[in-house]
Design an enzyme around this catalytic site. Structure first.
Site, PDB file in Angstrom:
ATOM      1  N   ASP A   1      76.039  38.850  14.496  1.00  0.00           N
ATOM      2  CA  ASP A   1      75.452  40.019  13.830  1.00  0.00           C
ATOM      3  C   ASP A   1      76.377  41.213  14.029  1.00  0.00           C
ATOM      4  OD1 ASP A   1      73.154  38.603  13.204  1.00  0.00           O
ATOM      5  OD2 ASP A   1      71.939  39.479  14.796  1.00  0.00           O
TER       6      ASP A   1
ATOM      7  N   ARG B   1      78.592  37.398   6.187  1.00  0.00           N
ATOM      8  CA  ARG B   1      77.255  37.769   5.707  1.00  0.00           C
ATOM      9  C   ARG B   1      77.348  39.258   5.366  1.00  0.00           C
ATOM     10  NH1 ARG B   1      73.435  38.683  10.268  1.00  0.00           N
ATOM     11  NH2 ARG B   1      72.796  36.511  10.278  1.00  0.00           N
TER      12      ARG B   1
HETATM   13  C1  LIG Z   1      69.665  37.903   6.748  1.00  0.00           C
HETATM   14  C2  LIG Z   1      69.899  39.327   7.153  1.00  0.00           C
HETATM   15  C3  LIG Z   1      70.669  39.594   8.268  1.00  0.00           C
HETATM   16  C4  LIG Z   1      70.931  40.914   8.642  1.00  0.00           C
HETATM   17  N1  LIG Z   1      71.811  41.167   9.652  1.00  0.00           N
HETATM   18  C5  LIG Z   1      72.179  42.431   9.917  1.00  0.00           C
HETATM   19  C6  LIG Z   1      73.219  42.741  10.829  1.00  0.00           C
HETATM   20  O1  LIG Z   1      73.848  41.855  11.423  1.00  0.00           O
HETATM   21  N2  LIG Z   1      73.527  44.059  11.041  1.00  0.00           N
HETATM   22  C7  LIG Z   1      72.886  45.074  10.381  1.00  0.00           C
HETATM   23  O2  LIG Z   1      73.235  46.237  10.582  1.00  0.00           O
HETATM   24  N3  LIG Z   1      71.900  44.802   9.513  1.00  0.00           N
HETATM   25  C8  LIG Z   1      71.531  43.531   9.256  1.00  0.00           C
HETATM   26  N4  LIG Z   1      70.550  43.281   8.321  1.00  0.00           N
HETATM   27  C9  LIG Z   1      69.698  44.397   7.818  1.00  0.00           C
HETATM   28  C10 LIG Z   1      70.340  45.108   6.651  1.00  0.00           C
HETATM   29  O3  LIG Z   1      71.473  45.834   7.067  1.00  0.00           O
HETATM   30  C11 LIG Z   1      69.342  46.107   6.007  1.00  0.00           C
HETATM   31  O4  LIG Z   1      68.984  47.049   6.941  1.00  0.00           O
HETATM   32  C12 LIG Z   1      68.089  45.443   5.442  1.00  0.00           C
HETATM   33  O5  LIG Z   1      68.380  44.207   4.871  1.00  0.00           O
HETATM   34  C13 LIG Z   1      67.429  46.329   4.352  1.00  0.00           C
HETATM   35  O6  LIG Z   1      68.323  46.566   3.329  1.00  0.00           O
HETATM   36  P1  LIG Z   1      68.280  45.837   1.882  1.00  0.00           P
HETATM   37  O7  LIG Z   1      69.628  45.236   1.654  1.00  0.00           O
HETATM   38  O8  LIG Z   1      67.172  44.906   1.784  1.00  0.00           O
HETATM   39  O9  LIG Z   1      68.180  47.026   0.835  1.00  0.00           O
HETATM   40  P2  LIG Z   1      67.174  48.248   0.716  1.00  0.00           P
HETATM   41  O10 LIG Z   1      67.719  49.077  -0.397  1.00  0.00           O
HETATM   42  O11 LIG Z   1      66.952  48.886   2.032  1.00  0.00           O
HETATM   43  O12 LIG Z   1      65.829  47.567   0.276  1.00  0.00           O
HETATM   44  C14 LIG Z   1      65.652  46.930  -0.977  1.00  0.00           C
HETATM   45  C15 LIG Z   1      64.187  46.495  -1.096  1.00  0.00           C
HETATM   46  O13 LIG Z   1      63.922  45.499  -0.103  1.00  0.00           O
HETATM   47  C16 LIG Z   1      62.631  45.642   0.442  1.00  0.00           C
HETATM   48  N5  LIG Z   1      62.765  45.966   1.884  1.00  0.00           N
HETATM   49  C17 LIG Z   1      63.899  46.291   2.540  1.00  0.00           C
HETATM   50  N6  LIG Z   1      63.669  46.473   3.853  1.00  0.00           N
HETATM   51  C18 LIG Z   1      62.345  46.271   4.039  1.00  0.00           C
HETATM   52  C19 LIG Z   1      61.475  46.300   5.157  1.00  0.00           C
HETATM   53  N7  LIG Z   1      61.938  46.585   6.382  1.00  0.00           N
HETATM   54  N8  LIG Z   1      60.173  46.034   4.958  1.00  0.00           N
HETATM   55  C20 LIG Z   1      59.692  45.720   3.739  1.00  0.00           C
HETATM   56  N9  LIG Z   1      60.464  45.673   2.631  1.00  0.00           N
HETATM   57  C21 LIG Z   1      61.765  45.943   2.770  1.00  0.00           C
HETATM   58  C22 LIG Z   1      61.978  46.780  -0.321  1.00  0.00           C
HETATM   59  O14 LIG Z   1      61.301  46.191  -1.393  1.00  0.00           O
HETATM   60  C23 LIG Z   1      63.175  47.583  -0.792  1.00  0.00           C
HETATM   61  O15 LIG Z   1      62.891  48.328  -1.948  1.00  0.00           O
HETATM   62  C24 LIG Z   1      70.317  41.980   7.915  1.00  0.00           C
HETATM   63  C25 LIG Z   1      69.560  41.699   6.798  1.00  0.00           C
HETATM   64  C26 LIG Z   1      69.350  40.404   6.388  1.00  0.00           C
HETATM   65  C27 LIG Z   1      68.562  40.157   5.143  1.00  0.00           C
END
Ligand SMILES: Cc1cc2nc3c(=O)[nH]c(=O)nc-3n(C[C@H](O)[C@H](O)[C@H](O)COP(=O)(O)OP(=O)(O)OC[C@H]3O[C@@H](n4cnc5c(N)ncnc54)[C@H](O)[C@@H]3O)c2cc1C
Length: 309
Positions: free
Chosen positions: A127, A178
């Site tokens: 991560d 990722r």
């Molecule tokens: C498999 C995976 C691994 C990850 N690993 C890391 C990592 O190693 N380091 C790191 O910094 N981040 C990590 N993340 C988190 C990532 O950086 C984001 O903070 C998170 O995925 C929210 O961003 P988004 O891309 O979904 O877009 P956004 O623009 O934030 O969200 C898009 C839509 O997704 C839905 N959504 C997003 N977040 C939420 C929530 N918490 N609750 C409910 N609905 C939500 C909503 O419908 C929103 O409108 C990971 C995410 C995933 C999916």
């Protein structure tokens, strides 16, 4: 605000009391506190055609003893996963293995996990944490790559100004990336501050990964980005098994199911363990509507407890 709250002792105590009861509010995002609960969640996801990655939660340990304990837990996790027969895919954080204590300890601990992981054909994803750790995380990854570990991948955050170069750096190695937007609040000196800029960078990096990367993971719940990825892959004639989508446990389950139904590879990141509080607070911070959800669940639980008395 959420990073401050996530360090609050009172809130943590409240959360640990109410959050992980069988119907606790944290259960929507965290599979459980034990590996058995995580395996049960993984089996249920597998039955719905979803791929899984297990994450034993923990970060920022302060001593080499704590890092050694987390390393032993991960090694045990590998044995338990093998015995369970679920998919052999895990994710971990370097500060959990002592990166904040010293780098050599962290590399040694990681190798203690990668040896059995390699023997049992696991895939291990590193991560990405907040920006003070970005360069050192990439460097540790490169060290392991030079040591011929090939069952490893790394996460990169499109919110950081440096990430396009890191994507190229990983593509040159042939390492699996990722791509995420980034879960940490970062200063303007290192990160985009506007959502539009983070999203635009994500799209550029997604294209770089689909064009030149090795089995990239497009990890987002953003419907527009997912649609753009599907369109770009189709335009390039890229088969669905050359890349995958990833989402977090409990988030956009509808979209996860829709991707499975459309024959895409869709992996769910399944976090579990007693140290769930910082992860949980990051999920709340991402979406203010989640706070209402938690409050409703909390009030509901307290009401049930009151009626029991
Ligand atoms: C498999 C995976 C691994 C990850 N690993 C890391 C990592 O190693 N380091 C790191 O910094 N981040 C990590 N993340 C988190 C990532 O950086 C984001 O903070 C998170 O995925 C929210 O961003 P988004 O891309 O979904 O877009 P956004 O623009 O934030 O969200 C898009 C839509 O997704 C839905 N959504 C997003 N977040 C939420 C929530 N918490 N609750 C409910 N609905 C939500 C909503 O419908 C929103 O409108 C990971 C995410 C995933 C999916």
């Amino acid at each position: 605000m959420f990073s401050t709250l996530s360090r609050s002792v009172v809130l943590k105590r409240l959360a640990s009391h109410y959050g992980m009861t069988p119907k606790g509010f944290a259960r929507r995002f965290i599979a459980g506190e034990t590996v058995e609960e995580a395996i049960e969640a993984a089996r249920a996801l597998d039955a719905r055609g979803l791929l899984v990655a297990l994450d034993y939660l923990g970060e920022r340990v302060n001593t080499s003893d704590e890092a050694a304990a987390a390393t032993r837990e991960y090694a045990r996790l590998i044995d338990v996963i093998v015995a369970s027969g679920i998919e052999r895919n895990v994710s971990l954080k370097l500060t959990q293995l002592g990166l904040g204590v010293d780098r050599a300890t962290c590399v040694d601990n990681l190798r203690r996990i990668l040896e059995p992981a390699q023997r049992h054909e696991f895939f291990v994803r590193i991560d990405m944490e907040n920006s003070p750790y970005t360069e050192v995380t990439v460097e540790v990854f490169e060290t392991l790559w030079r040591l011929e570990y090939r069952n490893i991948g790394i996460a990169l955050q499109s919110s950081l100004l440096r990430t396009e170069q890191d994507v190229r750096r990983m593509n040159e190695l042939g390492a699996r990336v990722r791509l995420v937007k980034g879960a940490y609040k970062e200063p303007a000196s290192v990160a985009f501050q506007q959502k539009e800029d983070v999203d635009a960078a994500y799209l550029r990096q997604m294209r770089l990964l689909l064009d030149h990367g090795v089995h990239p993971a497009i990890a987002t719940h953003d419907e527009t980005i997912i649609a753009e990825t599907r369109a770009y892959a189709a335009e390039r004639g890229l088969a669905n098994d050359r890349y995958e989508f990833q989402m977090l446990y409990g988030i956009r389950r509808d979209l996860q199911a829709a991707l499975v139904a459309a024959a895409y590879r869709m992996r769910v990141y399944v976090p579990f363990g007693r140290e769930w509080f910082p992860y949980f607070m990051r999920r709340l911070g991402e979406r203010p509507a989640n706070i209402g959800f938690v409050l409703r669940a909390l009030l509901g639980e307290q009401a049930t407890e009151n009626t029991k008395r």
